[in-house]
Design a protein around this motif. Structure first.
Motif, PDB file in Angstrom:
ATOM      1  N   ARG A  36      -6.577  11.545 -10.380  1.00  0.00           N
ATOM      2  CA  ARG A  36      -6.656  10.375 -10.822  1.00  0.00           C
ATOM      3  C   ARG A  36      -6.272  10.322 -12.411  1.00  0.00           C
ATOM      4  O   ARG A  36      -7.173  10.751 -12.934  1.00  0.00           O
ATOM      5  N   GLN A  82     -17.452   7.997 -12.028  1.00  0.00           N
ATOM      6  CA  GLN A  82     -17.562   8.847 -12.952  1.00  0.00           C
ATOM      7  C   GLN A  82     -18.767   9.443 -13.435  1.00  0.00           C
ATOM      8  O   GLN A  82     -19.039  10.767 -13.366  1.00  0.00           O
ATOM      9  N   ARG A 121      -8.580   4.741 -14.124  1.00  0.00           N
ATOM     10  CA  ARG A 121      -9.330   3.864 -12.977  1.00  0.00           C
ATOM     11  C   ARG A 121      -9.442   2.373 -13.588  1.00  0.00           C
ATOM     12  O   ARG A 121     -10.372   1.714 -13.125  1.00  0.00           O
ATOM     13  N   ARG A 161     -16.310   2.211 -11.425  1.00  0.00           N
ATOM     14  CA  ARG A 161     -15.992   2.930 -12.517  1.00  0.00           C
ATOM     15  C   ARG A 161     -17.063   4.027 -12.938  1.00  0.00           C
ATOM     16  O   ARG A 161     -16.968   5.218 -12.788  1.00  0.00           O
ATOM     17  N   TYR A 198     -19.119  12.651 -10.565  1.00  0.00           N
ATOM     18  CA  TYR A 198     -18.348  13.998 -10.859  1.00  0.00           C
ATOM     19  C   TYR A 198     -19.247  14.549 -12.077  1.00  0.00           C
ATOM     20  O   TYR A 198     -19.488  15.758 -11.973  1.00  0.00           O
ATOM     21  N   TYR A 250     -12.722  17.109 -11.812  1.00  0.00           N
ATOM     22  CA  TYR A 250     -12.890  15.914 -12.313  1.00  0.00           C
ATOM     23  C   TYR A 250     -11.839  14.751 -11.629  1.00  0.00           C
ATOM     24  O   TYR A 250     -10.550  14.953 -12.059  1.00  0.00           O
ATOM     25  N   ASN A 251     -12.485  13.596 -11.243  1.00  0.00           N
ATOM     26  CA  ASN A 251     -11.586  12.675 -10.467  1.00  0.00           C
ATOM     27  C   ASN A 251     -10.593  13.128  -9.494  1.00  0.00           C
ATOM     28  O   ASN A 251      -9.523  12.467  -9.404  1.00  0.00           O
TER      29      ASN A 251
END
Length: 333
Positions: A132, A147, A135, A143, A150, A162-163
């Motif tokens: 991604r 976050q 967000r 969000r 991760y 990540y993401n």
């Protein structure tokens, strides 16, 4: 021009009757577009994996398959959870495809990112992660929790991209490597980076869910994070050890302080501090035992070596290789 490779798009489904028709429509359009662009073989398929749905998801998959040979289906004998359903689709597709792309059924993953994934595959990548780029469409709470998920995972030793969720491309070679991981406690987001091979990423914007409810509310996200941490890392066990050493040194300091106060004649009976200390230490002990118990439980499940999934049926239409070559040549002409 040589014949292109066979792509299978694997889509795990659990109670997805509200989105299935739209998902199949968009994926079929994308698959046909890729075939016309000569990026993939005519033998490419969309594979919906029914993870023991309680609604009419499997009936719809069978109906879609009957009306369209591009759509295949895997029906698991019972609900095994998203990660096991995804693995069932990946390993089953590996026997028929050269590359496999996995995505969720809710249409939040950008289907158009598939083109770039395939381009990177032809450039030599065995794994391509869908990541991604932003967000903005998430709520502030979503969000923050996503976050944090991760960051905490990586901090505790479960190395993830990540993401990135489960939107990724994997080559047959990468899937053969994944098949060597036999653990029952599955966390594919952490296992796939362990494979090595040449990797790359494709960024995309995630859309709102087309219909239905999210299959990963906050409670399940916490459960997934805990599963990943305890499956891939021993950091929590090491943290308990460090905590125990820290408390031990604090107790030594308190002992020295208490003896000093005694000889100075300033000893005061501290009922409140004593009770607080007992509750604090007791809570830490129970918490530590709980974490150790989680690891022991996972060892227990692994030693049983139970199957991670059982396939009830697999509906798939394939053409003879000679016919496929003729059709593909005819289409290019």
């Amino acid at each position: 021009m040589s014949l292109k490779d066979i792509l299978y798009i694997v889509v795990p489904c659990y109670n997805e009757e509200e989105v299935l028709l739209e998902t199949s429509k968009r994926l079929e359009e994308k698959l046909n577009q890729l075939i016309r662009m000569d990026m993939i073989s005519l033998e490419s398929r969309i594979v919906f994996v029914n993870d023991g749905s309680k609604d009419s998801t499997w009936d719809m998959i069978e109906s879609l398959h009957d009306s369209n040979p591009l759509i295949s289906g895997i029906n698991l004998s019972k609900n095994r959870g998203h990660q096991n359903a995804l693995l069932a689709g990946l390993l089953t597709s590996k026997e028929h495809a050269d590359l496999v792309i996995s995505m969720d059924a809710d249409l939040q993953d950008d289907i158009n990112a598939v083109d770039e994934m395939i381009e990177k595959y032809y450039q030599g990548c065995d794994i391509v992660y869908g990541v991604r780029s932003a967000r903005e469409k998430d709520t502030m709470f979503k969000r923050f929790t996503a976050q944090s998920f991760y960051k905490v995972m990586n901090m505790l030793g479960a190395k993830v991209v990540y993401n990135h969720a489960d939107y990724r491309l994997m080559s047959k070679k990468a899937l053969e490597g994944l098949e060597n991981f036999k653990e029952v406690n599955l966390f594919l987001r952490g296992l796939v980076p362990m494979l090595g091979f040449k990797t790359d990423i494709v960024t995309y914007e995630r859309s709102e869910r087309f219909a239905g409810e999210s299959k990963y509310p906050l409670k399940k996200m916490f459960a997934l994070a805990f599963e990943g941490i305890t499956s891939l890392s021993t950091v929590p066990i090491k943290m308990i050890t460090r905590l125990g050493i820290g408390i031990f040194f604090i107790s030594i300091l308190m002992l020295i302080y208490s003896v000093g106060q005694y000889f100075r004649g300033e000893t005061v009976v501290g009922w409140s501090s004593l009770i607080v200390s007992i509750w604090a230490i007791g809570g830490l002990i129970l918490f530590s035992i709980g974490i150790i118990g989680e690891y022991i439980g996972k060892v227990y499940l692994e030693t049983k070596n139970r199957p991670r999934f059982i396939i009830d049926s697999f509906i798939n239409t394939t053409q003879p290789k000679e016919q496929t070559e003729q059709d593909q040549t005819r289409q290019r002409v």
